[in-house]
Design a protein around this motif. Structure first.
Motif, PDB file in Angstrom:
ATOM      1  N   GLU A 113       0.850  -1.194   0.000  1.00  0.00           N
ATOM      2  CA  GLU A 113       0.000   0.000   0.000  1.00  0.00           C
ATOM      3  C   GLU A 113       0.884   1.242   0.000  1.00  0.00           C
ATOM      4  O   GLU A 113       2.102   1.148   0.158  1.00  0.00           O
ATOM      5  CB  GLU A 113      -0.873  -0.003   1.254  1.00  0.00           C
ATOM      6  CG  GLU A 113      -1.729  -1.250   1.387  1.00  0.00           C
ATOM      7  CD  GLU A 113      -3.190  -0.998   1.085  1.00  0.00           C
ATOM      8  OE1 GLU A 113      -3.548   0.154   0.803  1.00  0.00           O
ATOM      9  OE2 GLU A 113      -3.960  -1.976   1.122  1.00  0.00           O
TER      10      GLU A 113
ATOM     11  N   ARG B  52      -0.483   4.709   4.519  1.00  0.00           N
ATOM     12  CA  ARG B  52      -1.225   3.531   4.992  1.00  0.00           C
ATOM     13  C   ARG B  52      -0.279   2.568   5.710  1.00  0.00           C
ATOM     14  O   ARG B  52      -0.610   1.978   6.734  1.00  0.00           O
ATOM     15  CB  ARG B  52      -1.889   2.859   3.771  1.00  0.00           C
ATOM     16  CG  ARG B  52      -2.625   1.568   4.028  1.00  0.00           C
ATOM     17  CD  ARG B  52      -4.084   1.813   4.360  1.00  0.00           C
ATOM     18  NE  ARG B  52      -4.264   2.305   5.715  1.00  0.00           N
ATOM     19  CZ  ARG B  52      -4.199   1.540   6.811  1.00  0.00           C
ATOM     20  NH1 ARG B  52      -3.965   0.268   6.705  1.00  0.00           N
ATOM     21  NH2 ARG B  52      -4.367   2.055   7.998  1.00  0.00           N
ATOM     22  N   MET B  53       0.923   2.411   5.161  1.00  0.00           N
ATOM     23  CA  MET B  53       1.895   1.503   5.773  1.00  0.00           C
ATOM     24  C   MET B  53       2.329   2.032   7.132  1.00  0.00           C
ATOM     25  O   MET B  53       2.484   1.270   8.093  1.00  0.00           O
ATOM     26  CB  MET B  53       3.113   1.347   4.859  1.00  0.00           C
ATOM     27  CG  MET B  53       2.799   0.691   3.526  1.00  0.00           C
ATOM     28  SD  MET B  53       2.212  -1.007   3.720  1.00  0.00           S
ATOM     29  CE  MET B  53       3.585  -1.906   3.050  1.00  0.00           C
TER      30      MET B  53
ATOM     31  N   LEU C  46       0.568   3.940   9.114  1.00  0.00           N
ATOM     32  CA  LEU C  46      -0.548   3.758  10.042  1.00  0.00           C
ATOM     33  C   LEU C  46      -0.666   2.295  10.477  1.00  0.00           C
ATOM     34  O   LEU C  46      -1.047   2.012  11.611  1.00  0.00           O
ATOM     35  CB  LEU C  46      -1.858   4.231   9.404  1.00  0.00           C
ATOM     36  CG  LEU C  46      -2.010   5.752   9.299  1.00  0.00           C
ATOM     37  CD1 LEU C  46      -3.272   6.114   8.521  1.00  0.00           C
ATOM     38  CD2 LEU C  46      -2.059   6.386  10.690  1.00  0.00           C
ATOM     39  N   ALA C  47      -0.335   1.376   9.571  1.00  0.00           N
ATOM     40  CA  ALA C  47      -0.371  -0.043   9.916  1.00  0.00           C
ATOM     41  C   ALA C  47       0.607  -0.310  11.066  1.00  0.00           C
ATOM     42  O   ALA C  47       0.270  -0.987  12.045  1.00  0.00           O
ATOM     43  CB  ALA C  47      -0.031  -0.904   8.705  1.00  0.00           C
ATOM     44  N   PHE C  48       1.812   0.265  10.951  1.00  0.00           N
ATOM     45  CA  PHE C  48       2.816   0.089  12.001  1.00  0.00           C
ATOM     46  C   PHE C  48       2.343   0.729  13.313  1.00  0.00           C
ATOM     47  O   PHE C  48       2.390   0.110  14.377  1.00  0.00           O
ATOM     48  CB  PHE C  48       4.151   0.697  11.556  1.00  0.00           C
ATOM     49  CG  PHE C  48       5.251   0.515  12.574  1.00  0.00           C
ATOM     50  CD1 PHE C  48       5.993  -0.655  12.613  1.00  0.00           C
ATOM     51  CD2 PHE C  48       5.531   1.517  13.500  1.00  0.00           C
ATOM     52  CE1 PHE C  48       6.993  -0.833  13.556  1.00  0.00           C
ATOM     53  CE2 PHE C  48       6.527   1.343  14.447  1.00  0.00           C
ATOM     54  CZ  PHE C  48       7.267   0.167  14.476  1.00  0.00           C
TER      55      PHE C  48
ATOM     56  N   TRP D 266      -8.464   5.529   4.784  1.00  0.00           N
ATOM     57  CA  TRP D 266      -8.946   4.331   4.079  1.00  0.00           C
ATOM     58  C   TRP D 266      -9.335   4.606   2.641  1.00  0.00           C
ATOM     59  O   TRP D 266      -9.780   3.716   1.949  1.00  0.00           O
ATOM     60  CB  TRP D 266     -10.101   3.700   4.850  1.00  0.00           C
ATOM     61  CG  TRP D 266      -9.607   3.093   6.122  1.00  0.00           C
ATOM     62  CD1 TRP D 266      -9.787   3.571   7.376  1.00  0.00           C
ATOM     63  CD2 TRP D 266      -8.796   1.918   6.252  1.00  0.00           C
ATOM     64  NE1 TRP D 266      -9.145   2.770   8.282  1.00  0.00           N
ATOM     65  CE2 TRP D 266      -8.529   1.747   7.619  1.00  0.00           C
ATOM     66  CE3 TRP D 266      -8.267   0.998   5.335  1.00  0.00           C
ATOM     67  CZ2 TRP D 266      -7.755   0.697   8.101  1.00  0.00           C
ATOM     68  CZ3 TRP D 266      -7.507  -0.042   5.809  1.00  0.00           C
ATOM     69  CH2 TRP D 266      -7.260  -0.189   7.169  1.00  0.00           C
TER      70      TRP D 266
ATOM     71  N   ARG E 204      -8.933  -3.668   4.346  1.00  0.00           N
ATOM     72  CA  ARG E 204     -10.062  -2.829   3.944  1.00  0.00           C
ATOM     73  C   ARG E 204     -11.396  -3.480   4.291  1.00  0.00           C
ATOM     74  O   ARG E 204     -12.370  -2.817   4.632  1.00  0.00           O
ATOM     75  CB  ARG E 204      -9.999  -2.518   2.454  1.00  0.00           C
ATOM     76  CG  ARG E 204      -9.017  -1.414   2.194  1.00  0.00           C
ATOM     77  CD  ARG E 204      -8.691  -1.197   0.734  1.00  0.00           C
ATOM     78  NE  ARG E 204      -7.425  -0.475   0.682  1.00  0.00           N
ATOM     79  CZ  ARG E 204      -7.312   0.833   0.914  1.00  0.00           C
ATOM     80  NH1 ARG E 204      -8.389   1.550   1.185  1.00  0.00           N
ATOM     81  NH2 ARG E 204      -6.145   1.412   0.875  1.00  0.00           N
TER      82      ARG E 204
ATOM     83  N   VAL F 224      -6.967   1.861  13.235  1.00  0.00           N
ATOM     84  CA  VAL F 224      -5.864   2.533  12.531  1.00  0.00           C
ATOM     85  C   VAL F 224      -5.086   1.517  11.687  1.00  0.00           C
ATOM     86  O   VAL F 224      -4.746   1.775  10.530  1.00  0.00           O
ATOM     87  CB  VAL F 224      -4.917   3.230  13.541  1.00  0.00           C
ATOM     88  CG1 VAL F 224      -3.666   3.753  12.847  1.00  0.00           C
ATOM     89  CG2 VAL F 224      -5.646   4.374  14.249  1.00  0.00           C
ATOM     90  N   ALA F 225      -4.851   0.332  12.268  1.00  0.00           N
ATOM     91  CA  ALA F 225      -4.075  -0.698  11.569  1.00  0.00           C
ATOM     92  C   ALA F 225      -4.917  -1.411  10.518  1.00  0.00           C
ATOM     93  O   ALA F 225      -4.414  -1.808   9.463  1.00  0.00           O
ATOM     94  CB  ALA F 225      -3.550  -1.717  12.581  1.00  0.00           C
TER      95      ALA F 225
ATOM     96  N   LEU G 230       3.650  -5.003   8.280  1.00  0.00           N
ATOM     97  CA  LEU G 230       3.912  -3.819   9.098  1.00  0.00           C
ATOM     98  C   LEU G 230       3.096  -3.805  10.385  1.00  0.00           C
ATOM     99  O   LEU G 230       3.591  -3.336  11.415  1.00  0.00           O
ATOM    100  CB  LEU G 230       3.689  -2.539   8.284  1.00  0.00           C
ATOM    101  CG  LEU G 230       4.980  -2.172   7.560  1.00  0.00           C
ATOM    102  CD1 LEU G 230       4.725  -1.262   6.385  1.00  0.00           C
ATOM    103  CD2 LEU G 230       5.967  -1.510   8.514  1.00  0.00           C
ATOM    104  N   VAL G 231       1.865  -4.297  10.331  1.00  0.00           N
ATOM    105  CA  VAL G 231       1.090  -4.408  11.572  1.00  0.00           C
ATOM    106  C   VAL G 231       1.811  -5.363  12.521  1.00  0.00           C
ATOM    107  O   VAL G 231       1.931  -5.093  13.720  1.00  0.00           O
ATOM    108  CB  VAL G 231      -0.358  -4.885  11.311  1.00  0.00           C
ATOM    109  CG1 VAL G 231      -1.089  -5.132  12.631  1.00  0.00           C
ATOM    110  CG2 VAL G 231      -1.132  -3.873  10.483  1.00  0.00           C
TER     111      VAL G 231
ATOM    112  N   GLY H 298       4.773  -3.536  13.991  1.00  0.00           N
ATOM    113  CA  GLY H 298       4.283  -2.545  14.955  1.00  0.00           C
ATOM    114  C   GLY H 298       3.850  -3.221  16.237  1.00  0.00           C
ATOM    115  O   GLY H 298       4.175  -2.772  17.347  1.00  0.00           O
TER     116      GLY H 298
END
Lengths: 145, 177
Positions: free
Chosen positions: A81, A85-86, A88-90, A144, B24, B89-90, B110-111, B114
């Motif tokens: 992405e 977005r990346m 925020l994923a972290f 999003w 999503r 957020v994730a 990445l999640v 994190g």
């Protein structure tokens, strides 16, 4: 061409039978955040971080199962992405890490497992997690798009 | 060990089948455009709850031998709120982030990173949180114990609530289309 996702009730029932099998065969439920704390426990000595080989093997299985299911349905695809977005994923992952340590579990080990076993703390966690997500959702909606 | 791997494979398989390796799709739950998360979670809870209840009634499963997650009211309330905020957020939770990563999605990886960083930092900076972490402990408290009603009554109540919420979810999605 990728196949459409399964019916959510059918997949949920399969997930429930998996959880039931864990109760019967292992005397415990599922877990996910516990695998992260288990790895972290190798580096940091802190009371809430426990080592669990069971969870590490289980989460290894989750990778295999998720990969096989995606492969069978033609859904395996490398997707990156955009940078915001990346990031925020972290960030979201890190906040979940803090929350899961405080609560002693996540959606798997606390909400699903304890939900099915009628644990009061599990239902409290589940309701609080949905509340936290719905409260913040309007503020992060743009992320999003 | 074989059991743990086999259970994990089934766990990952059903999460991916439902589409829960896709951030999503999960986020749709929090904008009420796709209620898959709710439907999957609650049909799983109802299935496992009914299975555990009936298997123990039939004497096949000893419920007393199954570990019930312990209750710590305040840490689970605060932890839950934080966890939910991180989740929206994730777009993925810890289990689904592993499925996302396993199906080639970078946000899943990445999640996971994190999540690991969050757990590690919380462990490193744990001293000021220790008293709160141990507060309001209730042991393995369950609703049948709290409400002083038979186990089967709570099981029936959860099924009734879940079924009415499934019906509401279907009506909502039909209306939204």
């Amino acid at each position: 061409m990728s196949k459409p996702y399964s019916d959510p009730y059918l997949a949920g029932t399969g997930l429930g039978l998996t959880l039931l099998a864990a109760f019967a065969l292992a005397g415990r439920g599922l877990g996910a955040s516990g695998a992260f704390t288990s790895v972290a426990a190798r580096f940091v000595d802190a009371p809430p971080l426990h080592r669990s080989d069971w969870l590490l093997f289980e989460i290894g299985g989750v990778f295999v199962g998720g990969f096989l299911s995606a492969l069978a349905a033609g859904r395996f695809r490398l997707v990156l992405e955009r940078a915001p977005r990346m990031a925020l994923a972290f960030l979201g992952g890190a906040v979940m890490g803090l929350g899961a340590v405080l609560a002693r579990g996540c959606t798997s080990g606390l909400a699903l497992t304890g939900g099915a076993l009628l644990s009061v703390g599990s239902w409290l966690f589940m309701i609080a997690a949905f509340a936290g997500a719905y409260l913040l959702a309007p503020l992060v909606k743009r992320a999003w798009r | 060990m074989i059991t743990a791997i086999a259970i994990g494979i089934a766990f990952g398989w059903f999460l991916e089948r439902a589409g829960l390796g896709n951030a999503r799709k999960l986020a749709g739950q929090f904008y009420l455009t796709d209620l898959t998360v709710f439907k999957v979670m609650f049909s799983a809870i109802v299935t496992a709850m009914l299975g555990a209840f009936w298997l123990s009634r039939l004497g096949v499963l000893d419920l007393a031998a199954v570990y019930v997650p312990e209750t710590y009211l305040l840490p689970q309330l605060a932890g839950g709120l934080l966890f939910g905020a991180g989740f929206v957020v994730a777009g993925l939770c810890p289990g689904t982030s592993c499925v996302a990563a396993a199906t080639g999605r970078g946000d899943g990886a990445l999640v996971m990173l994190g999540m690991f960083a969050g757990v590690l930092v919380t462990g490193l900076a744990f001293a000021p949180l220790a008293a709160f972490y141990e507060s309001s402990a209730q042991g393995s408290l369950t609703f049948p114990q709290l409400l002083r009603v038979p186990y089967g009554v709570v099981v029936f109540g959860v099924v009734a609530i879940a079924l009415s919420m499934f019906a509401a979810a279907e009506r909502w999605e039909r209306r939204a289309q």
